[in-house]
Structure formats: structure tokens, C-alpha cells
Design a protein around this motif. Structure first.
Motif: not given
Length: 293
Positions: A6-11, A71-73, A144-149
Motif C-alpha cells: 500500500a505504501l509503495a510509490p507510484a513512480v 520507472e513505474a512501480c 502521477v506517472y505522466h506528471a513525473a515523465l
């Protein structure tokens, strides 16, 4: 497969300090985490066939040469960031989607934004999903992923005036019944630019030529033409060049077990050579010193 984190980051963004070259690589399908709300019914053996195993590791030289690696998690079957946000498979839902739904041909085969099948005739779920579940996946992972990329690409473009982006994937050695090339043997590597719309032709051909020079069988835009990530971020007329690279899994692992074999070492070394050559190519394009190696 890792689950219930549950606490793993998305990216995770691997960004050197400072960024010295306008290179951004991303690995959207190498994550293994399933948040607790996933509740998938498909067996781990089927889920693993959708995993771009070790792709983040294969390209780990990127931050070492001054570029950014994103990278995505989360597992790509949980939500696929290489699909349009509107690529909703309404057969998965227990109620109508409240926004605009534009299911793609991939979604109709069960491979849309949210997977309906892990493998042909192997359902992902034994239940219908709620609209709230999918909206949550979009907010917590996809966006979140797309914002980081986007932030990484925009940062390089603002700093250097141009940016070169590689979207990194792996592919089965033979297409299955859910793929457009079902039953066909695939090349070692596929380089894609959505038929010349996300990168200059010169850069796409340079990438393919470098990989061919390392001894690999390379196709351009066949069977993969590039998907949502390069579509969103590629704008060659603005100095934003995006290509997708697919690596044949049989080059570096046993597909039945997802265990690395002896080919991994060679492929990792060759991709590192490629990135070093790319660093020099980009530095020459923007007029800064490249690597002596």
C-alpha cells in the motif's frame, strides 16, 4: 510478483545532480506492485507475461551519463500508462463510465487502460470493477506517472532547448492471440515513432542503425508503431524527439519463468554502449562536449 504494498510509490525518478544531457528514458511496465485494492483473480504465472521484466535494470546506465530514468512501480495490468486515459473497457464496469470513453482496438481485445485479460481466455478479475476503483487508479498511478515523465522531459527541454526521449519496453518472442501479430516470430528489437510523427526520421533511423550495428535484428514500426507515451511527448517540430524501443524477451530471459539467462549480460552491455553513443549524438546536436568513452 510483489503484492499488497500500500505504501509503495507510484513512480521512481532516477535523476542525477546535475542533469548534464537532455536524455529521458522511461520504463512504464517494469513495475511489480499491486495495491491492496487490485484483488486480481488471474494467476501470477499469467500476470508475469505482461511484465516488462528487468527493463528498468537493462537501461540503468542512463542516470550515470547525466540523463533521467523514470520507472513505474505498479504493475501494468493494474493501470496501463501507455494507453489513453479515455481507453475505458466498459465490459469491466459495474456501472456506466461518467466521462468520455474511447475504447481502442487494444481494449476490445482485453488490453486497454485496465486489463480485462491477463492472457487469452484468462480473465484478470472474477468481478466487475467500480467507477471509483478505476478513477482511484488513474489519480494515484496514471496521473502521477505522466506528471513525473512530463516534468523530466520539460526540464531537459527548458535547460537545453531540445530533448530526446526513449520509451522502454519488452515484448514476447512470439505474438499471442491478443496481439496484432498472433503467432508471428518477432525481431530482436522494434523501434517505433508512430510512423514518423513523434521523432525526426533521422533520429529514428540513427537509433535503429546503432542497434543493428550491435548485431540485432531491428524493425521500425512493425509490429509496434508506438503508443500513448510517445504520442503525448513526441513533438519533433519543437525539438522533442520520442521513440519507443521494444526488446525481445528471449534475448535475456527464459520467458516461461522470467528468469534471466546468460544473454542478459551481453544485452545489458550492448544497451550501455548504445546509451553512450546516444549521449555523444545528443551532445553533438546541442554543441556540448560528449563522453570520451
Amino acid at each position: 510478483m510483489k503484492a499488497d504494498l500500500a505504501l509503495a510509490p507510484a513512480v521512481i525518478v532516477h535523476e542525477p545532480t546535475p542533469v548534464t544531457v537532455p536524455l529521458v528514458f522511461d520504463s512504464p511496465h517494469s513495475g511489480t506492485h499491486f495495491p491492496p485494492d487490485a484483488k486480481v483473480a488471474a494467476p501470477a504465472s499469467a500476470l508475469s507475461t505482461s511484465w516488462d521484466a528487468y527493463v528498468d535494470e537493462l537501461w540503468d546506465i542512463v542516470p550515470k551519463v547525466g540523463g533521467i530514468l523514470v520507472e513505474a512501480c505498479f504493475h501494468r495490468t493494474y493501470v496501463d500508462v501507455n494507453r489513453s486515459r479515455q481507453d475505458i473497457d466498459e465490459e469491466l464496469l459495474d456501472s456506466p463510465w461518467p466521462g468520455e470513453a474511447k475504447p481502442s482496438a487494444s481494449a476490445k481485445r482485453g488490453m486497454g487502460l485496465i486489463r480485462r485479460y491477463a492472457l487469452p481466455d484468462v480473465p484478470m478479475y472474477d468481478r466487475k470493477l467500480t467507477v471509483e476503483e478505476i478513477q482511484n487508479r488513474l489519480t494515484r498511478c496514471y496521473d502521477v506517472y505522466h506528471a513525473a515523465l512530463k516534468a523530466a522531459i520539460d526540464k531537459c527541454h527548458a535547460q537545453f532547448g531540445q530533448v530526446w526521449h526513449i520509451d522502454c519496453h519488452s515484448m514476447k518472442s512470439i505474438g499471442n492471440a491478443m496481439n496484432v501479430d498472433s503467432g508471428q516470430t518477432r525481431p530482436d528489437i522494434v523501434v517505433s515513432d508512430r510512423e514518423g510523427t513523434t521523432s525526426s526520421a533521422e533520429f529514428t533511423e540513427w537509433v535503429a542503425g546503432q542497434l543493428q550495428g550491435l548485431g540485432y535484428r531491428v524493425n521500425i514500426n512493425n509490429p509496434y508503431k508506438g503508443a500513448e507515451i510517445v504520442r503525448l511527448h513526441g513533438a519533433p517540430e519543437q525539438g522533442r524527439h520520442s521513440v519507443q524501443i521494444e526488446l525481445n524477451r528471449s534475448l535475456y530471459m527464459r520467458e516461461s519463468t522470467c528468469h534471466k539467462h546468460e544473454g542478459y549480460v551481453r544485452l545489458h552491455a550492448d544497451l550501455s554502449k548504445f546509451v553512450l553513443a546516444l549521449q555523444n549524438y545528443v551532445c553533438q546536436k546541442i554543441g556540448i562536449p560528449g563522453s570520451a568513452g
